[in-house]
Design an enzyme around this catalytic site. Sequence first.
Site, PDB file in Angstrom:
ATOM      1  N   ARG A  31       1.828  -5.889  -3.024  1.00 54.89           N
ATOM      2  CA  ARG A  31       1.280  -4.581  -2.606  1.00 54.89           C
ATOM      3  C   ARG A  31       1.940  -4.201  -1.290  1.00 54.89           C
ATOM      4  O   ARG A  31       1.728  -4.855  -0.276  1.00 54.89           O
ATOM      5  CB  ARG A  31      -0.239  -4.712  -2.452  1.00 54.89           C
ATOM      6  CG  ARG A  31      -0.951  -3.426  -2.097  1.00 54.89           C
ATOM      7  CD  ARG A  31      -2.465  -3.663  -1.993  1.00 54.89           C
ATOM      8  NE  ARG A  31      -3.185  -2.446  -1.718  1.00 54.89           N
ATOM      9  CZ  ARG A  31      -3.321  -1.900  -0.500  1.00 54.89           C
ATOM     10  NH1 ARG A  31      -2.782  -2.476   0.546  1.00 54.89           N
ATOM     11  NH2 ARG A  31      -3.988  -0.774  -0.338  1.00 54.89           N
ATOM     12  N   LYS A  45       0.593  -6.004   7.861  1.00 53.16           N
ATOM     13  CA  LYS A  45      -0.665  -6.543   8.407  1.00 53.16           C
ATOM     14  C   LYS A  45      -0.454  -7.184   9.773  1.00 53.16           C
ATOM     15  O   LYS A  45       0.646  -7.625  10.116  1.00 53.16           O
ATOM     16  CB  LYS A  45      -1.311  -7.480   7.390  1.00 53.16           C
ATOM     17  CG  LYS A  45      -1.867  -6.641   6.246  1.00 53.16           C
ATOM     18  CD  LYS A  45      -2.818  -7.311   5.330  1.00 53.16           C
ATOM     19  CE  LYS A  45      -3.331  -6.250   4.335  1.00 53.16           C
ATOM     20  NZ  LYS A  45      -3.880  -6.836   3.120  1.00 53.16           N
TER      21      LYS A  45
END
Length: 253
Positions: free
Chosen positions: A235, A203
Amino acid sequence: MGVVNVTPDSFSDGGVNLDPDTAAAAARRMVEEGATIVDVGGESTRPGSEGVLADDELRRIVPVLERLGGEVPVSVDTSKALVARRALELGAILVNDVTALRGDPELAGAVADRGAYLCLMHMLGDPRTMQDDPRYDDVASEVAGFLERRLAFAVAQGVPEERICLDPGIGFGKTVEHNLELVRRLDLLVALGRPVLVGFSRKSSLRRLTGSDDLLAASVGAAVAAYERGASILRVHDVKPHVDALTVAAAVA
Ligand code: HH2
């Protein structure tokens, strides 16, 4: 949890897995590398994305799920009941809903009817606008309060509490500092009594923190930090390095 995005536009692996054979092979490899479950998604939720129709989502993921034939534990990353129902028929065991049951009034029923697992994630606003100046008074307690309410809602809709995990939604309507604060104070989410899932992998906050475009080491660092604070499902896009790092972190714990 390994990630297989069957989309042209996901922020880190868009276009890579559009061919169903490639996507299915990636999912199998992730399990060989130590993933317990693989999250298959046909809609990008990256900041600014518009959303896709259920038919498009199905066209992308059904051939992948058919190839996996129920032999790989699959989670389906969708907010749509129609997509979830088809994926569950094809062997998926978990529905990963980034709207926490606010997107489709039929989704809770689809999950409950099949006895599936459910992930409820926090998001401020929607993917189109969520990164436009997100604000909180106290991000950790607001996210915990939200997840507590959505957990109660899901249970009231017939999804057993023991089938539900909770996710702070890293990057979904959050600044870099909000994301860090959520991991720092993950104990507030852990205190809700359900497994906590964290998705920090690749991210953009990691790029802002490190100034680097190679986000692998940064992703692993974030996953270990989240694990140390009580996350039990991570994740991630790069399964092997995460499994190795988490195996060592767990051995020390
Ligand atoms: N992050 C993304 C998508 N789905 N689901 C949960 N539960 N938690 C997350 O943090 C999460 C998620 C975004 O990442 P990615 O799948 O790599 O990208 P895109 O949405 O562009 O497909």
